[in-house]
Design an enzyme around this catalytic site. Sequence first.
Site, PDB file in Angstrom:
ATOM      1  N   ARG A   1       0.827  -1.199   0.000  1.00 16.73           N
ATOM      2  CA  ARG A   1       0.000   0.000   0.000  1.00 16.73           C
ATOM      3  C   ARG A   1       0.861   1.249   0.000  1.00 16.73           C
ATOM      4  O   ARG A   1       1.869   1.318   0.712  1.00 16.73           O
ATOM      5  CB  ARG A   1      -0.876   0.041   1.257  1.00 16.73           C
ATOM      6  CG  ARG A   1      -2.192  -0.686   1.079  1.00 16.73           C
ATOM      7  CD  ARG A   1      -3.065   0.036   0.059  1.00 16.73           C
ATOM      8  NE  ARG A   1      -4.248  -0.711  -0.311  1.00 16.73           N
ATOM      9  CZ  ARG A   1      -4.310  -1.619  -1.293  1.00 16.73           C
ATOM     10  NH1 ARG A   1      -3.255  -1.906  -2.016  1.00 16.73           N
ATOM     11  NH2 ARG A   1      -5.443  -2.226  -1.574  1.00 16.73           N
TER      12      ARG A   1
ATOM     13  N   GLU B   1      -2.744   8.004  -5.682  1.00 17.72           N
ATOM     14  CA  GLU B   1      -2.810   7.340  -6.993  1.00 17.72           C
ATOM     15  C   GLU B   1      -3.896   8.008  -7.808  1.00 17.72           C
ATOM     16  O   GLU B   1      -4.970   8.285  -7.265  1.00 17.72           O
ATOM     17  CB  GLU B   1      -3.097   5.847  -6.806  1.00 17.72           C
ATOM     18  CG  GLU B   1      -1.944   5.147  -6.109  1.00 17.72           C
ATOM     19  CD  GLU B   1      -2.158   3.636  -5.908  1.00 17.72           C
ATOM     20  OE1 GLU B   1      -3.134   3.081  -6.452  1.00 17.72           O
ATOM     21  OE2 GLU B   1      -1.335   3.025  -5.231  1.00 17.72           O
TER      22      GLU B   1
ATOM     23  N   HIS C   1       0.135   0.321  -9.905  1.00 21.49           N
ATOM     24  CA  HIS C   1      -0.739  -0.537  -9.090  1.00 21.49           C
ATOM     25  C   HIS C   1      -1.221  -1.763  -9.891  1.00 21.49           C
ATOM     26  O   HIS C   1      -2.417  -1.973 -10.096  1.00 21.49           O
ATOM     27  CB  HIS C   1      -1.930   0.257  -8.554  1.00 21.49           C
ATOM     28  CG  HIS C   1      -2.516  -0.340  -7.304  1.00 21.49           C
ATOM     29  ND1 HIS C   1      -3.056   0.408  -6.298  1.00 21.49           N
ATOM     30  CD2 HIS C   1      -2.643  -1.621  -6.873  1.00 21.49           C
ATOM     31  CE1 HIS C   1      -3.496  -0.375  -5.330  1.00 21.49           C
ATOM     32  NE2 HIS C   1      -3.255  -1.625  -5.669  1.00 21.49           N
TER      33      HIS C   1
END
Length: 527
Positions: free
Chosen positions: A230, A259, A279
Amino acid sequence: MSKVLVSDSIDQVGIDILSQVAQVDVKIGLPPEELVRIIPEYDALMIRSGTRVTQEIIEAANNLKIIGRAGVGVDNVDIPAATRKGIVVVNSPQGNTIAAAEHALTMMLSMSRYVPDANQSVKTGQWDRKSFVGVEVYKKTLGIVGLGKIGSHVAAVAKAMGMKLLAYDPFISQERADQIGCRLVDLDLLIQESDYITLHIPKTKETYHLFNAEVFAKMKPTARLINCARGGVIDETALADALRTGQIAGAALDVFENEPLEADSPLRELGSKIVLTPHLGASTEEAQVNVAIDVAEQIRDVLLGLPARSAVNIPGLYPDVLEKLKPYLQLAETLGNLVGQLAGGRVDFLDVRLQGELAGTSSQAVVVASLKGLLSQALRERVNYVNAGIEAKERGIRVIETRDASVTDYTGSLHLEAKGSLGTHSVTGALLGDHEIRITSVDDFPINVPPTRYMLFTLHRDVPGIIGNIGSLLGRFNVNIASMQVGRKIVRGEAVMVLSLDDPLPEGILAEIIKVSGIRDAYTVTL
Ligand SMILES: NC(=O)c1ccc[n+]([C@@H]2O[C@H](COP(=O)([O-])OP(=O)(O)OC[C@H]3O[C@@H](n4cnc5c(N)ncnc54)[C@H](O)[C@@H]3O)[C@@H](O)[C@H]2O)c1
Ligand SMILES: O=C(O)CC[C@@H](O)C(=O)O
């Protein structure tokens, strides 16, 4: 028909499952204000990591029953807000474990061998074999922070590649670490001894910026850091400095504090010292099918009134346990509702006593079901398995759970006692056969009646004529009695009369009942 909103891209197999029970709208990339505007239309929301489900969205979600996160991390959902609103949040705890672990290993190897830069160089017409001399992972020390599902799989593969393994995870036992083949150490030692450090922890208050300037100063100058867990667990500014100044050798990141990563992030300026992916940890065909099926099935089940198997905000119950407990949960809810109505006013204290075979089961769900029943008069459909605990706590209801396996009147029975502003009442219930509910005592008077929609309970002196008087009174008001039973401890002492009625009691009749000679109290109950 129920309506499901899918606001991130999920595999078609998930849409197909949802379409069996609901109208499915796929709307990807909605601005937050648009989501707030349309969310009241929906019964379920299915997301990945792209949608942030904020308190504002949840507050607007007046019909939402479930939020399904097609993945592991639920840090993009305001869970306390969802819980307060009674919305189940489910995830797919294992569907992308292998994908994420393999991505971390890919990042470790590609960073070690400069694969991304070498690839770029060949594609731009060069043949440069000098700039990309890498390092081997064989015999190097890998420090794994977070030895859960993904961390353990990374450990297994890294071990097979000949790496030495250290792990830091305050929540796992030495025995488990031994099984995985990792030396469990404290974080400081891991930081100082590792050649590679890979992070597999959730983002929490404790892990926020766990990797910061102080930590980078302690790492080996040859060390490399991988984060496929994370964003936010690394202080990105401090990392960029540590890489720029040569405090550490490299980093490979799949996740970022914000993000998409900001266009002007210093992380973009570090050349071959850093490998960045957007990601992609869960982005394999297999993982996307797994998580889509896993979460869509749970949404379908919840919309059909069935339990979810991976709810993150309701008492953890495995499906087989739930299946066995289901009739008892129904019993608990019915008794909670009944004792709440007998108690009348505010309830301050609920004693939940699990008896006989029930004493050996998981009490958490039985307690939640009892509270759901207890609060159902006040909160109606607003209370459910998700928020019953929190609602009870907010109302100051203290709950005590007791177990008594020695009570063997029935295979398993449940006794609830509610103390409140208007006094104390208790009820006991059991199952006849596997599913049929029986109320077996009220205020400690033994009875044996099935719960019905409309019921009348009286406390009276056990003397001739009372039953007849009540019967004629109800007759005068055109209320039909379906069944009647009296429970008493001694002949001509105090007694409880329980009547099942075909119709609700008309306004005012309770006051008339209480006036009947010998009647001490009377309660109408709607179940
Ligand atoms: N990049 C991606 O696309 C991707 C994909 C899947 C999962 N993830 C993320 O990877 C992480 C790990 O997932 P998982 O499925 O292995 O979860 P998991 O719950 O199985 O494992 C997490 C481990 O972290 C440990 N932990 C918690 N707090 C800690 C702390 N302060 N210090 C050290 N250890 C701590 C826990 O004890 C647990 O063993 C999660 O954050 C998840 O969201 C990312
Ligand atoms: O949805 C994704 O692609 C990312 C999922 C991942 O971050 C997870 O926590 O499961």
